[in-house]
Write a protein that holds these residues in place. Structure first.
Motif, PDB file in Angstrom:
ATOM      1  N   MET A   1       0.770  -1.295  -0.053  1.00 47.17           N
ATOM      2  CA  MET A   1      -0.039  -0.046   0.285  1.00 47.17           C
ATOM      3  C   MET A   1       1.036   1.257   0.031  1.00 47.17           C
ATOM      4  O   MET A   1       0.375   2.216  -0.632  1.00 47.17           O
ATOM      5  CB  MET A   1      -1.070  -0.119   1.260  1.00 47.17           C
ATOM      6  CG  MET A   1      -1.917   1.164   1.194  1.00 47.17           C
ATOM      7  SD  MET A   1      -3.152   1.087  -0.172  1.00 47.17           S
ATOM      8  CE  MET A   1      -4.007  -0.275   0.219  1.00 47.17           C
ATOM      9  N   PHE A   2       1.985   1.209   0.851  1.00 46.60           N
ATOM     10  CA  PHE A   2       2.922   2.267   0.843  1.00 46.60           C
ATOM     11  C   PHE A   2       3.483   2.814  -0.706  1.00 46.60           C
ATOM     12  O   PHE A   2       3.255   3.819  -1.075  1.00 46.60           O
ATOM     13  CB  PHE A   2       3.979   2.174   1.694  1.00 46.60           C
ATOM     14  CG  PHE A   2       5.191   3.050   1.881  1.00 46.60           C
ATOM     15  CD1 PHE A   2       4.974   4.128   2.424  1.00 46.60           C
ATOM     16  CD2 PHE A   2       6.410   2.782   0.986  1.00 46.60           C
ATOM     17  CE1 PHE A   2       6.031   5.424   2.465  1.00 46.60           C
ATOM     18  CE2 PHE A   2       7.265   3.778   1.169  1.00 46.60           C
ATOM     19  CZ  PHE A   2       6.989   5.146   1.815  1.00 46.60           C
ATOM     20  N   TRP A   3       3.969   1.615  -1.181  1.00 49.71           N
ATOM     21  CA  TRP A   3       4.353   1.866  -2.627  1.00 49.71           C
ATOM     22  C   TRP A   3       3.465   2.132  -3.725  1.00 49.71           C
ATOM     23  O   TRP A   3       3.614   3.016  -4.683  1.00 49.71           O
ATOM     24  CB  TRP A   3       5.257   0.758  -3.098  1.00 49.71           C
ATOM     25  CG  TRP A   3       6.528   0.390  -2.212  1.00 49.71           C
ATOM     26  CD1 TRP A   3       6.658  -0.831  -1.323  1.00 49.71           C
ATOM     27  CD2 TRP A   3       7.481   1.192  -2.302  1.00 49.71           C
ATOM     28  NE1 TRP A   3       7.839  -0.626  -0.787  1.00 49.71           N
ATOM     29  CE2 TRP A   3       8.382   0.623  -1.080  1.00 49.71           C
ATOM     30  CE3 TRP A   3       7.942   2.474  -2.594  1.00 49.71           C
ATOM     31  CZ2 TRP A   3       9.845   1.150  -0.983  1.00 49.71           C
ATOM     32  CZ3 TRP A   3       9.564   2.786  -2.478  1.00 49.71           C
ATOM     33  CH2 TRP A   3      10.065   2.046  -1.535  1.00 49.71           C
ATOM     34  N   PHE A   4       2.071   1.865  -3.445  1.00 47.96           N
ATOM     35  CA  PHE A   4       1.137   2.457  -4.227  1.00 47.96           C
ATOM     36  C   PHE A   4       0.839   3.923  -4.077  1.00 47.96           C
ATOM     37  O   PHE A   4       0.767   4.661  -4.951  1.00 47.96           O
ATOM     38  CB  PHE A   4      -0.171   1.563  -3.798  1.00 47.96           C
ATOM     39  CG  PHE A   4      -1.369   2.025  -4.683  1.00 47.96           C
ATOM     40  CD1 PHE A   4      -1.866   1.847  -6.285  1.00 47.96           C
ATOM     41  CD2 PHE A   4      -2.313   2.966  -3.938  1.00 47.96           C
ATOM     42  CE1 PHE A   4      -2.608   2.264  -6.504  1.00 47.96           C
ATOM     43  CE2 PHE A   4      -3.484   3.316  -4.759  1.00 47.96           C
ATOM     44  CZ  PHE A   4      -3.631   3.310  -6.030  1.00 47.96           C
ATOM     45  N   PHE A   5       0.924   4.325  -2.895  1.00 46.08           N
ATOM     46  CA  PHE A   5       0.900   5.673  -2.642  1.00 46.08           C
ATOM     47  C   PHE A   5       1.940   6.481  -3.290  1.00 46.08           C
ATOM     48  O   PHE A   5       1.824   7.679  -3.804  1.00 46.08           O
ATOM     49  CB  PHE A   5       0.511   6.076  -1.163  1.00 46.08           C
ATOM     50  CG  PHE A   5      -0.846   5.679  -0.787  1.00 46.08           C
ATOM     51  CD1 PHE A   5      -1.963   6.424  -1.369  1.00 46.08           C
ATOM     52  CD2 PHE A   5      -1.193   4.695   0.176  1.00 46.08           C
ATOM     53  CE1 PHE A   5      -3.177   6.228  -0.819  1.00 46.08           C
ATOM     54  CE2 PHE A   5      -2.329   4.517   0.554  1.00 46.08           C
ATOM     55  CZ  PHE A   5      -3.404   5.165   0.226  1.00 46.08           C
ATOM     56  N   CYS A   6       3.201   5.909  -3.054  1.00 42.89           N
ATOM     57  CA  CYS A   6       4.518   6.632  -3.463  1.00 42.89           C
ATOM     58  C   CYS A   6       4.189   6.785  -5.106  1.00 42.89           C
ATOM     59  O   CYS A   6       4.613   7.925  -5.802  1.00 42.89           O
ATOM     60  CB  CYS A   6       5.464   5.764  -3.226  1.00 42.89           C
ATOM     61  SG  CYS A   6       6.015   5.876  -1.671  1.00 42.89           S
ATOM     62  N   ALA A   7       3.834   5.682  -5.815  1.00 38.01           N
ATOM     63  CA  ALA A   7       3.685   5.917  -7.260  1.00 38.01           C
ATOM     64  C   ALA A   7       2.718   6.799  -7.694  1.00 38.01           C
ATOM     65  O   ALA A   7       2.804   7.534  -8.663  1.00 38.01           O
ATOM     66  CB  ALA A   7       3.424   4.460  -7.739  1.00 38.01           C
ATOM     67  N   ALA A   8       1.607   6.675  -6.909  1.00 39.31           N
ATOM     68  CA  ALA A   8       0.553   7.689  -7.194  1.00 39.31           C
ATOM     69  C   ALA A   8       1.076   9.184  -6.990  1.00 39.31           C
ATOM     70  O   ALA A   8       0.658  10.045  -7.924  1.00 39.31           O
ATOM     71  CB  ALA A   8      -0.753   7.555  -6.483  1.00 39.31           C
ATOM     72  N   LEU A   9       1.793   9.518  -6.147  1.00 42.05           N
ATOM     73  CA  LEU A   9       2.171  10.797  -5.889  1.00 42.05           C
ATOM     74  C   LEU A   9       3.211  11.009  -6.959  1.00 42.05           C
ATOM     75  O   LEU A   9       3.379  12.234  -7.480  1.00 42.05           O
ATOM     76  CB  LEU A   9       2.982  10.728  -4.405  1.00 42.05           C
ATOM     77  CG  LEU A   9       1.863  10.806  -3.221  1.00 42.05           C
ATOM     78  CD1 LEU A   9       2.713  10.656  -2.019  1.00 42.05           C
ATOM     79  CD2 LEU A   9       1.065  12.147  -3.423  1.00 42.05           C
TER      80      LEU A   9
END
Length: 410
Positions: A1-9
């Motif tokens: 989930m953390f990396w998903f938010f990082c990619a979205a940002l």
């Protein structure tokens, strides 16, 4: 989930940076406009030739149209030459934006690799609590903590004071069950930094008193155990703390130590309400107020209370001579003035010994004793202050500063 938010940002930031540049490039349209004009003029020339072949226009009219369209072609070609540098500048801007985005993202990755924890998995609240409980259960014992704690430098001991302590030890050895002698021995061994002997004396004092042992007796032992363990509240110290709070549940010193125990073991949610209540109850000059006030903003954030605002309670001024005393001092001789100052220092020392006080008052007492030429006694007060504030590093630092300025500590 953390990396998903990082990619979205990353995608959002990239679009935010590149979209304006892309729009500027499209709106400029230098090369597209020039090419479009030339294409139109070529089509017009072909249309003239078709009309001439079909006999729609005469040869003279066709020649006139060719010359007119030719002038437009030249003009369009001239404009294309002027517009090409703007297009190149736009392309350079586009390349610069891409490079800036690459540097930004690369710098973020580098910073995270250097300061962050890339391999850290998600840590839900339940897992955090479980980790805190595991850390709490695996705390070192008192013996292990003492072995790992640094040895404090107590400095040299006054010969006369050392002789008195030897006499006290001999007296206690003759009457080992005398509560008063044990209490004095425990206090003075603590001042000397002989924490093992101090703890032994305090434990025996509690055994001798039995059911008459007070919460203060247990808290004194807790303070000694904490200092010997380098500031850590071990299971043995916690047991003594529990006994003290059982005897006096509202003990401010005991509640402060209980909050410190929770904070040390990763439970800010439990430490915060304890320290919040102590801070709001006061008094403002209590020795635990300064360290609580320094730590509670971060503690509140960790406890899920980011909007908490500590009460704005002004610290009371340190006691000193009033206006009448100052006026009276002006008419005194030097000897009388020194006697008045000595009385004030003695009064402050007595109050700190019986009632306690803020770290600023302990610091003031040490400085005053040194000014009076009583550096040895100031060293004794510094030793007692280290015991009193052993579990309060911020408060102890205030007193340490005064002791350092007086040459009693490094």
């Amino acid at each position: 989930m953390f990396w998903f938010f990082c990619a979205a940002l990353v995608i959002i930031v990239g679009l935010a940076i590149l979209t304006p540049v892309w729009r500027t490039r499209g709106d400029n349209g230098a090369e597209t406009a020039a090419g479009f004009d030339l294409q139109v003029y070529r089509d017009q020339l072909r249309e003239v030739e078709r009309d001439l072949t079909r006999g729609v226009i005469s040869a003279e009219e066709a020649e006139r149209l060719r010359r007119e369209i030719g002038r437009k072609v030249l003009e369009a070609d001239r404009r294309a030459g002027e517009e090409s540098p703007a297009a190149r500048r736009n392309s350079a801007g586009w390349i610069g934006a891409v490079l800036a985005l690459a540097l930004l993202l690369g710098g973020a990755v580098w910073l995270y690799e250097r300061e962050g924890v890339p391999g850290m998995p998600d840590l839900p609240l339940a897992e955090r609590i479980a980790a805190a409980e595991a850390a709490y259960d695996s705390r070192p014992s008192q013996t292990e903590a003492e072995a790992a704690a640094p040895v404090p430098d107590r400095g040299e001991i006054d010969a006369d004071y050392a002789a008195l302590i030897e006499e006290l030890r001999a007296a206690v050895a003759k009457t080992p069950d005398d509560p008063q002698g044990l209490a004095l021995l425990s206090m003075h061994e603590t001042r000397l930094g002989n924490l093992e002997a101090a703890i032994t004396a305090q434990r025996h004092l509690i055994e001798v008193k039995g059911p008459d042992a007070t919460a203060y007796d247990h808290l004194m032992l807790v303070s000694q155990l904490i200092e010997a363990a380098g500031g850590l509240i071990t299971p043995e110290a916690e047991d003594e703390l529990a006994r003290a709070l059982q005897l006096e549940p509202q003990s401010a010193q005991g509640r402060y130590m209980l909050g410190l125990l929770q904070a040390q073991n990763g439970r800010p949610d439990r430490a915060f309400p304890i320290w919040r209540d102590l801070l709001e109850e006061g008094p403002a000059d209590a020795p635990w107020i300064a360290p609580i006030r320094a730590a509670i903003p971060d503690l509140a954030w960790l406890a899920g209370q980011p909007d908490y605002t500590p009460p704005k309670t002004a610290m009371p001024a340190l006691p000193g001579p009033d206006a009448d005393a100052v006026a009276a001092a002006e008419g005194m001789s030097e000897e009388e003035r020194e006697q008045m100052i000595s009385g004030m220092v003695q009064q402050l020392e007595s109050r700190l010994a019986t009632e306690g006080g803020s770290p600023e008052e302990w610091a003031r007492l040490i400085s005053a004793l040194v000014v009076q030429g009583r550096a040895d006694h100031a060293g004794e007060i510094w030793g007692e202050a280290q015991t009193r504030f052993a579990a309060q590093p911020e408060a102890l630092e205030v007193v340490r500063k005064a002791a350092t300025e007086a040459g009693l500590a490094e």
